[in-house]
Design an enzyme around this catalytic site. Structure first.
Site, PDB file in Angstrom:
ATOM      1  N   LYS A  52       0.842  -1.195   0.000  1.00  0.00           N
ATOM      2  CA  LYS A  52       0.000   0.000   0.000  1.00  0.00           C
ATOM      3  C   LYS A  52       0.883   1.252   0.000  1.00  0.00           C
ATOM      4  O   LYS A  52       0.659   2.194  -0.762  1.00  0.00           O
ATOM      5  CB  LYS A  52      -0.936  -0.010   1.219  1.00  0.00           C
ATOM      6  CG  LYS A  52      -2.029  -1.077   1.090  1.00  0.00           C
ATOM      7  CD  LYS A  52      -2.793  -1.300   2.393  1.00  0.00           C
ATOM      8  CE  LYS A  52      -3.759  -2.479   2.243  1.00  0.00           C
ATOM      9  NZ  LYS A  52      -4.427  -2.857   3.495  1.00  0.00           N
ATOM     10  N   GLN A  96      -4.247  -1.756   9.781  1.00  0.00           N
ATOM     11  CA  GLN A  96      -4.168  -3.076   9.147  1.00  0.00           C
ATOM     12  C   GLN A  96      -4.698  -4.148  10.098  1.00  0.00           C
ATOM     13  O   GLN A  96      -4.266  -4.261  11.240  1.00  0.00           O
ATOM     14  CB  GLN A  96      -2.708  -3.377   8.742  1.00  0.00           C
ATOM     15  CG  GLN A  96      -2.530  -4.648   7.955  1.00  0.00           C
ATOM     16  CD  GLN A  96      -3.236  -4.624   6.592  1.00  0.00           C
ATOM     17  OE1 GLN A  96      -3.193  -3.635   5.869  1.00  0.00           O
ATOM     18  NE2 GLN A  96      -3.904  -5.720   6.259  1.00  0.00           N
ATOM     19  N   ASP A 119     -10.833   2.785   4.584  1.00  0.00           N
ATOM     20  CA  ASP A 119     -11.142   1.351   4.463  1.00  0.00           C
ATOM     21  C   ASP A 119     -12.656   1.122   4.447  1.00  0.00           C
ATOM     22  O   ASP A 119     -13.115   0.024   4.145  1.00  0.00           O
ATOM     23  CB  ASP A 119     -10.537   0.581   5.642  1.00  0.00           C
ATOM     24  CG  ASP A 119      -9.266  -0.166   5.239  1.00  0.00           C
ATOM     25  OD1 ASP A 119      -9.092  -0.404   4.030  1.00  0.00           O
ATOM     26  OD2 ASP A 119      -8.465  -0.501   6.133  1.00  0.00           O
TER      27      ASP A 119
END
Ligand code: NAD
Length: 300
Positions: A52, A96, A119
């Site tokens: 990412k 994450q 997200d």
């Protein structure tokens, strides 16, 4: 059979984002900034986060990787999230997953400012998704929609069968495909570990999305001729002959299913790379919204 090349589709998206960051630079504006938090040393998570960050760099987005030891307390992590919420220069916050067991994931997700929740996991954004209102669509489901759009695959009027009902993939995919949107309007069946007649249902699928995390689960006899098959699975399977000691396997038995499908995603090079492209798009979207800008700025 045609391959749904996530690599090609994601490169096209990244090229557009690169040109957008270049425009922002020319206009001497601050660039979008993604902050990624990684707790512990989970090998797969390390790879995902590194990818990412690398992709942010490639398209000119600013990124910060914030690493913590896995012994980090829940309150320390919550403090960090709050600090990033308050930082005017941060547009997107990504934590994450999975987090170590002593930290309640939902508590952390709930604290992220919904306007920075790239997200799309915050309950406010999930609520908007269900309503069909503009929001941050979770990256993997968004990546799937973008990939289908790239290949002009319409869901309208089709029967989509989704295997897996997780909050990050299966459930939002089923909501998106059934929504009254240009990319939706499918009739959706959502299957999970308690579905007794899975094969009977998967055989009816015009679009089959496999997101269960069981390598090679979907076999040729479970798929109708000419189905569109989207393989979300990413599992590391030990293999002594592989350089890293493992290989990445999807949830679909590619050799068997590819001979029947009209379109199929490869693993790797399918949904995984699209997930990153979707995250980058969400970060740009967060930046524009937070600065009261629209995409018009790129054509002015
Ligand atoms: P999860 O473990 O949270 O959920 C799995 C789902 O599959 C559950 O809802 C469960 O009910 C269902 N399931 C399990 N066994 C089943 C069975 N035998 N029959 C029917 N349903 C069954 O998983 P997840 O987080 O949604 O991830 C699924 C897979 O997708 C994993 O391999 C994961 O690594 C991968 N993934 C890929 C990306 C990407 O970017 N490509 C992103 C997220 C997850």
């Amino acid at each position: 059979m045609e391959l749904l090349k996530g690599k090609e589709a994601s490169e096209a998206i990244k090229k557009q984002l690169l040109s957008q960051t270049q425009t922002l630079k020319q206009k001497k504006l601050r660039l979008p900034h993604l902050a990624a938090i990684l707790v512990g040393n989970n090998g797969a998570s390390e790879t995902y986060v590194a990818n990412k960050v690398k992709n942010c760099e490639e398209i000119g987005l600013t990124s910060s990787l914030i690493r913590f030891d896995e012994k980090l307390s829940e309150s320390q992590l919550l403090n960090k999230v709050q600090e990033l919420n308050n930082d005017e220069n941060i547009d997107g916050i990504l934590v994450q997953l999975p987090l170590p067991k002593h930290i309640i994931e939902q508590k952390v997700i709930n604290l992220i400012n919904p306007a920075k929740d790239v997200d799309g996991f915050h309950p406010v954004n999930i609520g908007k998704l269900v309503q069909g209102s503009p929001t941050f669509i979770p990256a993997t489901p968004y990546g799937i929609i973008l990939l289908m759009q790239y290949y002009n695959i319409e869901a309208q009027g089709k029967h989509a069968v989704v295997i897996g009902r997780s909050n990050i993939v299966g459930r939002p995919v089923s909501i998106l495909l059934s929504s009254n949107q240009t990319y939706g309007n499918a009739t959706v069946t959502l299957c999970h570990s308690h579905t007794p007649n899975l094969k009977e249902l998967s055989l009816q699928a015009d679009i089959l999305v496999a997101a269960l995390g069981k390598p090679g689960f979907v076999t040729g006899d479970m798929v109708k001729n000419d189905a569109v098959v989207i393989d979300v699975g990413i599992t590391r399977v030990q293999d002594a002959t592989a350089k890293k000691g493992f290989r990445i396997r999807g949830d679909v038995n590619f050799d068997e299913v590819s001979s029947k499908a009209s379109y199929i995603t490869p693993v790797p090079g399918g949904v995984g790379v699209m997930t990153i492209a979707a995250l980058l798009k969400n970060t740009m979207h967060a930046y524009l919204m937070r600065n009261n800008l629209t995409e018009d700025i790129f054509s002015e």
